[in-house]
Scaffold this motif. Structure first.
Motif, PDB file in Angstrom:
ATOM      1  N   PHE A 279     122.163  24.239  22.118  1.00  0.00           N
ATOM      2  CA  PHE A 279     123.549  24.350  21.645  1.00  0.00           C
ATOM      3  C   PHE A 279     124.009  23.023  21.044  1.00  0.00           C
ATOM      4  CE2 PHE A 279     126.785  27.661  22.280  1.00  0.00           C
ATOM      5  CZ  PHE A 279     125.944  28.726  22.487  1.00  0.00           C
ATOM      6  N   LEU A 280     123.734  21.946  21.767  1.00  0.00           N
ATOM      7  CA  LEU A 280     124.176  20.643  21.284  1.00  0.00           C
ATOM      8  C   LEU A 280     123.464  20.294  19.991  1.00  0.00           C
ATOM      9  CD1 LEU A 280     124.556  18.546  24.539  1.00  0.00           C
ATOM     10  CD2 LEU A 280     126.259  19.847  23.259  1.00  0.00           C
ATOM     11  N   ALA A 281     122.171  20.626  19.916  1.00  0.00           N
ATOM     12  CA  ALA A 281     121.406  20.299  18.711  1.00  0.00           C
ATOM     13  C   ALA A 281     121.984  21.037  17.507  1.00  0.00           C
ATOM     14  CB  ALA A 281     119.938  20.652  18.911  1.00  0.00           C
ATOM     15  N   VAL A 282     122.252  22.334  17.667  1.00  0.00           N
ATOM     16  CA  VAL A 282     122.763  23.118  16.534  1.00  0.00           C
ATOM     17  C   VAL A 282     124.171  22.663  16.172  1.00  0.00           C
ATOM     18  CG1 VAL A 282     123.482  25.414  15.798  1.00  0.00           C
ATOM     19  CG2 VAL A 282     121.292  25.102  16.954  1.00  0.00           C
ATOM     20  N   ALA A 283     125.020  22.481  17.197  1.00  0.00           N
ATOM     21  CA  ALA A 283     126.421  22.156  16.912  1.00  0.00           C
ATOM     22  C   ALA A 283     126.566  20.775  16.284  1.00  0.00           C
ATOM     23  CB  ALA A 283     127.244  22.238  18.191  1.00  0.00           C
ATOM     24  N   GLN A 284     125.584  19.898  16.493  1.00  0.00           N
ATOM     25  CA  GLN A 284     125.692  18.555  15.919  1.00  0.00           C
ATOM     26  C   GLN A 284     125.173  18.479  14.491  1.00  0.00           C
ATOM     27  OE1 GLN A 284     125.417  14.948  18.634  1.00  0.00           O
ATOM     28  NE2 GLN A 284     124.069  16.397  19.636  1.00  0.00           N
ATOM     29  N   LEU A 285     124.592  19.596  13.994  1.00  0.00           N
ATOM     30  CA  LEU A 285     124.171  19.608  12.590  1.00  0.00           C
ATOM     31  C   LEU A 285     125.401  19.287  11.735  1.00  0.00           C
ATOM     32  CD1 LEU A 285     121.970  22.833  12.475  1.00  0.00           C
ATOM     33  CD2 LEU A 285     121.195  20.463  12.526  1.00  0.00           C
ATOM     34  N   PRO A 286     125.194  18.583  10.618  1.00  0.00           N
ATOM     35  CA  PRO A 286     126.336  18.182   9.795  1.00  0.00           C
ATOM     36  C   PRO A 286     127.232  19.365   9.411  1.00  0.00           C
ATOM     37  CG  PRO A 286     124.306  17.201   8.981  1.00  0.00           C
ATOM     38  CD  PRO A 286     123.911  18.111  10.096  1.00  0.00           C
ATOM     39  N   PHE A 287     126.636  20.539   9.217  1.00  0.00           N
ATOM     40  CA  PHE A 287     127.428  21.687   8.798  1.00  0.00           C
ATOM     41  C   PHE A 287     128.499  22.040   9.835  1.00  0.00           C
ATOM     42  CE2 PHE A 287     128.106  26.326   8.829  1.00  0.00           C
ATOM     43  CZ  PHE A 287     128.694  26.449   7.579  1.00  0.00           C
ATOM     44  N   PHE A 288     128.146  21.918  11.124  1.00  0.00           N
ATOM     45  CA  PHE A 288     129.119  22.253  12.172  1.00  0.00           C
ATOM     46  C   PHE A 288     129.916  21.025  12.597  1.00  0.00           C
ATOM     47  CE2 PHE A 288     125.665  25.344  12.699  1.00  0.00           C
ATOM     48  CZ  PHE A 288     126.386  26.484  12.409  1.00  0.00           C
ATOM     49  N   GLY A 289     129.215  19.904  12.653  1.00  0.00           N
ATOM     50  CA  GLY A 289     129.917  18.641  12.855  1.00  0.00           C
ATOM     51  C   GLY A 289     130.460  18.375  14.253  1.00  0.00           C
ATOM     52  N   LEU A 290     129.769  18.826  15.316  1.00  0.00           N
ATOM     53  CA  LEU A 290     130.208  18.466  16.664  1.00  0.00           C
ATOM     54  C   LEU A 290     130.021  16.960  16.864  1.00  0.00           C
ATOM     55  CD1 LEU A 290     130.990  19.241  19.652  1.00  0.00           C
ATOM     56  CD2 LEU A 290     128.537  19.300  20.084  1.00  0.00           C
ATOM     57  N   LYS A 291     131.062  16.297  17.389  1.00  0.00           N
ATOM     58  CA  LYS A 291     130.915  14.881  17.738  1.00  0.00           C
ATOM     59  C   LYS A 291     130.964  14.778  19.249  1.00  0.00           C
ATOM     60  CE  LYS A 291     132.448  12.492  13.632  1.00  0.00           C
ATOM     61  NZ  LYS A 291     133.014  13.630  12.865  1.00  0.00           N
ATOM     62  N   LEU A 292     129.828  14.390  19.860  1.00  0.00           N
ATOM     63  CA  LEU A 292     129.787  14.274  21.318  1.00  0.00           C
ATOM     64  C   LEU A 292     130.586  13.073  21.756  1.00  0.00           C
ATOM     65  CD1 LEU A 292     126.144  15.154  22.337  1.00  0.00           C
ATOM     66  CD2 LEU A 292     128.247  16.427  22.739  1.00  0.00           C
ATOM     67  N   GLN A 293     131.396  13.256  22.766  1.00  0.00           N
ATOM     68  CA  GLN A 293     132.234  12.166  23.246  1.00  0.00           C
ATOM     69  C   GLN A 293     131.477  11.349  24.279  1.00  0.00           C
ATOM     70  OE1 GLN A 293     135.112  11.816  21.599  1.00  0.00           O
ATOM     71  NE2 GLN A 293     134.463  13.610  20.457  1.00  0.00           N
ATOM     72  N   GLY A 294     132.033  10.193  24.586  1.00  0.00           N
ATOM     73  CA  GLY A 294     131.359   9.189  25.410  1.00  0.00           C
ATOM     74  C   GLY A 294     130.685   9.703  26.665  1.00  0.00           C
ATOM     75  N   SER A 295     131.397  10.501  27.457  1.00  0.00           N
ATOM     76  CA  SER A 295     130.804  10.881  28.739  1.00  0.00           C
ATOM     77  C   SER A 295     130.271  12.315  28.701  1.00  0.00           C
ATOM     78  CB  SER A 295     131.814  10.694  29.856  1.00  0.00           C
ATOM     79  OG  SER A 295     133.094  10.999  29.417  1.00  0.00           O
ATOM     80  N   TRP A 296     129.703  12.699  27.560  1.00  0.00           N
ATOM     81  CA  TRP A 296     129.192  14.066  27.425  1.00  0.00           C
ATOM     82  C   TRP A 296     128.120  14.377  28.450  1.00  0.00           C
ATOM     83  CZ3 TRP A 296     124.169  15.435  26.641  1.00  0.00           C
ATOM     84  CH2 TRP A 296     123.303  14.380  26.306  1.00  0.00           C
ATOM     85  N   TRP A 297     127.392  13.332  28.906  1.00  0.00           N
ATOM     86  CA  TRP A 297     126.295  13.552  29.857  1.00  0.00           C
ATOM     87  C   TRP A 297     126.790  14.175  31.150  1.00  0.00           C
ATOM     88  CZ3 TRP A 297     127.637  10.785  34.061  1.00  0.00           C
ATOM     89  CH2 TRP A 297     128.508   9.698  33.852  1.00  0.00           C
ATOM     90  N   MET A 298     128.092  14.067  31.417  1.00  0.00           N
ATOM     91  CA  MET A 298     128.620  14.729  32.607  1.00  0.00           C
ATOM     92  C   MET A 298     128.526  16.254  32.467  1.00  0.00           C
ATOM     93  SD  MET A 298     129.493  13.300  35.364  1.00  0.00           S
ATOM     94  CE  MET A 298     130.752  14.190  36.272  1.00  0.00           C
ATOM     95  N   ALA A 299     128.282  16.727  31.249  1.00  0.00           N
ATOM     96  CA  ALA A 299     128.089  18.166  31.059  1.00  0.00           C
ATOM     97  C   ALA A 299     126.846  18.635  31.810  1.00  0.00           C
ATOM     98  CB  ALA A 299     127.968  18.491  29.575  1.00  0.00           C
TER      99      ALA A 299
END
Lengths: 356, 300
Positions: free
Chosen positions: A224-244
């Motif tokens: 999910f993170l890999a796909v959402a971070q593609l430029p087309f979708f443009g997810l920007k993970l925030q600093g403490s995303w690892w808490m996910a």
């Protein structure tokens, strides 16, 4: 008798059973991904839409402001029409938010009452252009200055919301389905009896199931993170995303617990399947997986507190989407672990070795 | 000498049904023991009590000198159980299935291939269990029960729903297992199977053992007439009835059948009349014993 060996081979058996099940793969991995692509694609660029203004003839005041200010170009789109009739037509049809006409020192703004919000934004923007032009003319440095800051360090774009919440839904359905189907099918097929007749400790059977499910969930998270971070979708993970990651693990435990409870109670696979749907779908809708709870009516927000998925969504949204600190996910993780314990205890009470 | 299985006065009730009602028997080491009975006779319940899957309401049982209930992890590695349903992990191949079971018992995974060989499934090692035929699946489930080399093997209706070739083939596998010195307990409702495989059988109905012993002894004890048949026309019906030692006789136009308790006298008399062309003599079978004991009326 090595418990570790039994644990590993059971885990392997469950993992192979899962990856060879095309239906399960589709529904746990691809299906939620399709939703992400559709939702992310449709709503992804919504928050960046510009204010569109049409000029009637030349409006040097605006042209100069736009030429000077790069930030303004991001929010304002200017098109020129030669005739007033053509420009007003655009505004009437809603294709443009306002039409402007410069007559000497006066800027006439024509707007439509149909979309008052857009009309207001356009007027405010144009007003500020006039203000700053006046100010520049006076030759005095400004005494007051407006510095706007958003509360999120990037705008909470749709993808920032949809990635964690659709993932939450995917995890919930995979967890509940996985546990209830395994339990019922192993019971009806006699695999549980067979395992009971082997010297392997029963705890290893369940531990293997939990570990496989957590592994599958982490793969879902990564994809999910890999796909959402593609430029087309443009997810920007925030600093403490690892808490996910701990949030996902706690969520999976809670959903496995619920699945075990359904699986321990249901007599047939059909029953388990329909009950699972009855639990997962309303939970996804009312737990904030398909639309933000912030924008929902009050009763819906109140109701959402009974769904474990709400807590997983909120925890992931806080650390991944909203950029809050790592501690912001802890209360939700606590609730999820509580759900896991209670559901597992109930499931143990209802547990049966065979269907007779 | 200590018995491999020693069951004494087992009783088990489900609601209104007394499924097992005072069952006692002993099985010796290396014996091939059969439990026969119609559906619902209590065979499976009795077996489940002995395997340790259920607790008896009354009575005692000891398996290899140990109590099977509650779940006894000292006993479990020494027994192998093939369950009625083919209990396989979904979507695994035959080899993976065996490897999984092997590791549950701490047996090296390479033993899987030896077991596939033993039940003649080497060619199907990479096949998913869902694709196996009924006979192949049964052989695989027996292999799963044997993968940890148990001393005592329980087989619950291993040949149910198999075609005749697959049944005979499986019998050979079972005989082979027994020859290796293992004790086998088998439930079945095929009489020919019990007669052909078992050293001793117990005939069960309504939760009780009605008769127990070697199949041949049970058949002999039945005192039922032998049937001598010749093709119709070899001997007139009235003459047949008049033969010394002959009982009832009937001619259906294909065969003339004479019932007798003294077949040697009848055959001698027929030989004197030169009427032995195409003669066949049928003795009683275990099936006759079974029907005699459990009745002939159909029970759904």
């Amino acid at each position: 008798m090595s418990t570790w060996q039994s644990f590993r081979s059971l885990g392997r058996a469950m993992f192979l059973g899962f990856v060879r099940d095309k239906g399960a793969l589709f529904f746990t991995i691809l299906f939620p991904m399709m939703f992400l692509v559709i939702f992310g694609g449709v709503f992804g660029h919504q928050s960046t839409s510009k204010v569109e203004v049409v000029e009637i003839g030349a409006a040097p005041l605006i042209d100069q402001a736009v030429a000077r200010d790069a930030d303004l170009r991001k929010t304002l789109k200017v098109t020129r029409y030669e005739t007033r009739a053509a420009a007003l037509k655009k505004v009437e049809k809603g294709d443009a938010d306002a039409a402007v006409e410069q007559r000497g020192g006066t800027l006439d703004v024509h707007y439509s009452a149909a979309d008052q919000v857009k009309a207001g934004t356009a007027q405010g923007l144009l007003g500020s252009i006039v203000e700053s032009a006046n100010q520049a003319k006076s030759g005095v440095a400004p005494t007051y200055r407006l510095a706007a800051q958003q509360v999120e360090d990037d705008s909470l774009k749709a993808i920032q919301f949809f990635t964690p919440s659709l993932l939450g839904w995917a995890l919930a359905s995979a967890g509940v389905f996985g546990a209830s189907q395994t339990l019922v099918s192993w019971r009806t097929k006699g695999i549980l009896r067979r395992l009971r007749l082997s010297p392997a400790p029963i705890a290893t059977v369940f531990a293997a199931r939990v570990v496989v499910s957590v592994g599958v969930a982490l793969v879902q998270l990564a994809l999910f993170l890999a796909v959402a971070q593609l430029p087309f979708f443009g997810l920007k993970l925030q600093g403490s995303w690892w808490m996910a990651v701990p949030a996902v693990v706690a969520g999976v435990l809670a959903f496995l617990g619920i699945g075990m409870l359904i699986g321990a109670w249901a007599k047939s696979q059909e029953t388990a399947q329909s009950v699972t749907q009855l639990v997962v779908l309303p939970m996804a809708f009312l737990g904030g997986s398909f639309f933000p709870l912030d924008a929902s009516p009050g009763w819906m927000r109140t109701l959402s507190y009974i769904f474990p998925l709400r807590y997983l969504n909120e925890a992931m949204l806080n650390v991944m989407g909203r950029g809050l600190g790592p501690m912001s996910a802890l209360p939700q993780i606590g609730v999820l672990l509580g759900v896991a314990v209670v559901a597992s205890l109930l499931a143990m009470r209802l547990f049966r070795w065979d269907s007779a | 000498m200590a018995y491999t299985i020693s069951a004494d006065g087992l009783r088990k009730r489900y609601g209104d049904v007394q499924a097992v009602d005072g069952v006692s028997f002993d099985v010796e080491e290396g014996e091939f023991f059969g439990i026969l009975g119609p559906n619902g006779a209590g065979k499976t319940t009795a077996l489940e009590i002995i395997e340790g899957l259920r607790e008896a309401d009354e009575g005692t049982v000891s398996v290899l000198g140990l109590p099977p209930w509650p779940r006894n992890s000292k006993l479990l590695p020494r027994i192998g159980v093939q369950l009625q349903a083919s209990s396989f992990f979904e979507r695994l191949t035959a080899r993976e299935q065996l490897q999984t079971f092997a590791s549950l018992y701490g047996v090296p995974a390479r033993r899987a291939d030896a077991m596939l060989e033993a039940v003649g499934l080497t060619a199907k090692a990479g096949e998913r269990v869902e694709k196996l035929s009924g006979g192949q699946a049964q052989r695989l489930s027996i292999a799963c029960a044997l993968v940890h080399d148990p001393e005592l093997v329980f087989l619950d209706e291993p040949t149910a729903a198999l075609d005749p070739q697959a049944r005979r083939n499986l019998w050979d596998v079972l005989r082979e297992i027994n020859t290796e010195g293992r004790t086998i307990v088998l439930t079945t409702h095929y009489m020919d199977e019990a007669e052909s495989l078992c050293d001793r059988v117990a005939i069960m109905d309504a939760g009780r053992i009605l008769r127990m012993g070697p199949p041949a002894t049970l058949v002999r004890g039945l005192d039922s007439p032998a049937r001598i048949s010749v093709p119709s026309g070899v001997l007139p019906l009235d003459d047949a009835r008049a033969l010394p030692g002959a009982g009832e006789a009937a001619d259906d136009g294909v065969s003339l059948v004479i019932e007798t308790r003294d077949p040697s006298a009848v055959v001698a008399a027929m030989a004197a009349r030169n009427a032995l062309t195409g003669v066949q003599i049928h003795g009683a079978t275990l099936e006759d014993v079974f029907l005699e004991l459990t009745g002939r009326e159909y029970r759904a």
